[in-house]
Design a protein around this motif. Structure first.
Motif, PDB file in Angstrom:
ATOM      1  N   GLU A  65       0.837  -1.223   0.000  1.00 49.69           N
ATOM      2  CA  GLU A  65       0.000   0.000   0.000  1.00 49.69           C
ATOM      3  C   GLU A  65       0.857   1.252   0.000  1.00 49.69           C
ATOM      4  OE1 GLU A  65      -2.747  -0.043   3.340  1.00 49.69           O
ATOM      5  OE2 GLU A  65      -3.195  -2.160   2.959  1.00 49.69           O
ATOM      6  N   ARG A  70      -1.234   4.020  -2.074  1.00 47.76           N
ATOM      7  CA  ARG A  70      -2.663   3.821  -1.809  1.00 47.76           C
ATOM      8  C   ARG A  70      -3.121   4.769  -0.698  1.00 47.76           C
ATOM      9  NH1 ARG A  70      -3.597  -1.195  -4.471  1.00 47.76           N
ATOM     10  NH2 ARG A  70      -2.621  -0.572  -6.426  1.00 47.76           N
ATOM     11  N   SER A  73      -5.610   3.333   5.168  1.00 43.79           N
ATOM     12  CA  SER A  73      -6.912   2.762   5.551  1.00 43.79           C
ATOM     13  C   SER A  73      -7.104   2.894   7.057  1.00 43.79           C
ATOM     14  CB  SER A  73      -6.962   1.294   5.140  1.00 43.79           C
ATOM     15  OG  SER A  73      -5.880   0.612   5.724  1.00 43.79           O
TER      16      SER A  73
END
Ligand code: F6P
Ligand code: MG
Length: 478
Positions: A65, A70, A73
């Motif tokens: 990630e 990304r 999260s």
């Protein structure tokens, strides 16, 4: 709660944040994966192995990630009371992608994410992926540790038996000697691993005087761009003279190993000299920025000193592979190290040296939030004569990691912990990140122009390497 000045971000190519997110953090995760692998090989417990493999896959996912930019999260619920705040903040930063997010938050998030992986297992809850690294670096600082241990014993026994420092004949001379030792010890704490041991090689008053002018001392002192140690000494010395009964000094710790060792040397000196009657040390609660002190690191250090011969003769994981073994300690060396163990464990047992963990130290925000989000901790710190913040990250948190002009007064950059806070702050910081405040006009430009300083690239490169330092004080009065 936050300064108006923007914070450093991982998207800024001129900031150390940029390379941190792209090169440094993936390496740290990879090393973590290697470490877990080693522990998997070392166990027979099937459940533990199974969970270990899951941890590895989670870490690999995190690295993916990060490297593929990304979005960060939400941190999965692992029962920690701090998760909600982390996730609330993440929500406010949306869309928060790894390569364009505030540096301070994202780096804290990284370590909190990693610990949430371990917290969600049965067998790896208290596992520290950085423990091996911490202990092996401590082991390799053996010569410095021994050197300091015997100096320490000489100083402390003299102070405790005769209430003096060798050679000081009058009260003035004693105070002067105490001040010099205080500054030396703080500077040793400041430089941590990079310590020039020639700093503390003298004990008598005459020698200490000589030392004040010594080349060695001057050499590293010129890299301390602001040095407020004399102000801190004045505070402690005045409280002592007033006969104040409880005089507490707090140390917000940074790294384990050698740095913790020297922090405890300072703590023991403050107690033995009477400059403080109590020391409170503040560790981290989760594995943090690789080398930060956890409560178990303190225990491991004391343990090592209880049986120094055993500690140094035990084969480390790495020496096992290469087959090397360090020579045994001499009797005098063992004695000096055991003396430290005795002194520190007595101080600890008698309540003069206490450890006080708080999850505030591993939250995602800066210390600007302290009075609002952790009022009881802020109240507690007001009780202290002096709160020493060690290292780079604590400094970034004090100044909210914001892009302050370098001439911004330190007292302004620390916001709510500055004037009127009632907290006396002393930052001992070697510079390993962009933010620097409190410099004289023109100083930043002068150092930028030195070799490797960054020139007119727009980067403050000189502040990334730990070569330069600042020691800054704020007395907290309105
Ligand atoms: O600059 C590199 C870095 O890892 C920073 O992210 C962090 O602030 C610092 O070093 C950690 O250093 P210290 O242990 O002195 O806080
Ligand atoms: Mg650290």
């Amino acid at each position: 709660l936050e300064p108006k000045t923007p914070q450093y971000k991982t998207s800024d190519p001129n900031s150390f944040a940029h390379t941190s997110a792209r090169s440094r953090w993936p390496i740290i995760i990879t090393q973590g994966i290697d470490d877990v692998h080693r522990s998997i090989y070392a166990t027979q417990d099937e459940e533990k192995v199974k969970e270990g493999k899951w941890i590895v896959s989670e870490l690999a996912g995190l690295k993916y990630e990060l490297q593929h930019d990304r979005e960060l999260s939400p941190i999965p619920d692992d029962g920690g009371s701090d998760i909600a705040d982390y996730n609330k903040e993440l929500e406010a930063l949306k869309p928060a992608k790894w390569h364009s997010v505030p540096w301070l938050y994202s780096e804290c998030y990284l370590y909190r994410r990693i610990s949430s992986i371990f917290n969600r297992t049965q067998n790896w809850k208290s596992y520290d992926i950085f423990a091996r690294q911490k202990m092996s670096t401590f082991k390799s600082s053996r010569p410095a540790v021994i050197e300091l241990a015997s100096r320490y014993r000489d100083i402390v026994t003299e102070l405790e038996s005769k209430h003096t420092i060798k050679g000081a004949k009058t009260a003035e001379e004693l105070e002067e000697a105490e001040k010099v030792l205080f500054m030396e010890m703080c500077e040793i704490c400041l430089w941590g691993n990079a310590t020039d041991l020639s700093l503390l090689t003298n004990l008598t008053y005459e020698d200490i005087q000589k030392l004040q002018g010594s080349e060695a001392r001057k050499k590293s002192e010129k890299n301390i761009l602001v040095n407020d140690l004399d102000k801190a000494f004045k505070i402690l010395s005045a409280a002592q003279k007033q006969g104040k009964k409880e005089r507490r000094v707090d140390i917000v710790l940074d790294n384990a190993g050698f740095e913790l060792f020297v922090d405890l040397i300072l703590a023991g000196y403050l107690l033995a000299s009477g400059l403080a009657t109590n020391i409170v040390i503040h560790p981290k609660s989760i594995p943090w920025f690789v080398s930060d002190v956890l409560p178990q690191d303190f225990a491991a250090l004391i343990q090592a000193l209880a049986d120094p011969q055993g500690f140094y003769s035990a084969l480390s994981d790495d020496s096992e592979e290469s087959g090397t073994k360090t020579p045994p300690l001499s009797e005098a060396e063992v004695d000096a190290l055991k003396y430290l163990f005795q002194h520190w464990s007595t101080c600890h047992a008698e309540g003069q040296l206490v450890m006080r963990p708080n999850t505030f130290w591993t939250a995602g925000g800066s210390f600007w939030r302290l009075p609002k989000t952790e009022p009881s901790l802020a109240e507690d710190l007001k009780e202290s004569e002096l709160v020493i913040f060690k290292g780079d990250l604590n400094y970034r948190k004090l100044t909210a990691d914001a892009e302050w002009p370098a001439t911004t007064p330190f007292t302004e950059a620390i916001g709510p912990l500055g004037p009127g806070s009632g907290i006396r702050v002393l930052a001992l910081r070697t510079c390993k990140a962009d933010v620097v405040v409190g410099l004289a006009e023109g100083e930043d430009e002068r150092i930028k122009a030195t070799e490797g300083g960054g020139g007119d690239s727009g980067s403050r490169k000189w502040a990334w390497s730990g070569k330069w330092a600042v020691v800054q004080f704020s007395d907290g009065k309105a």
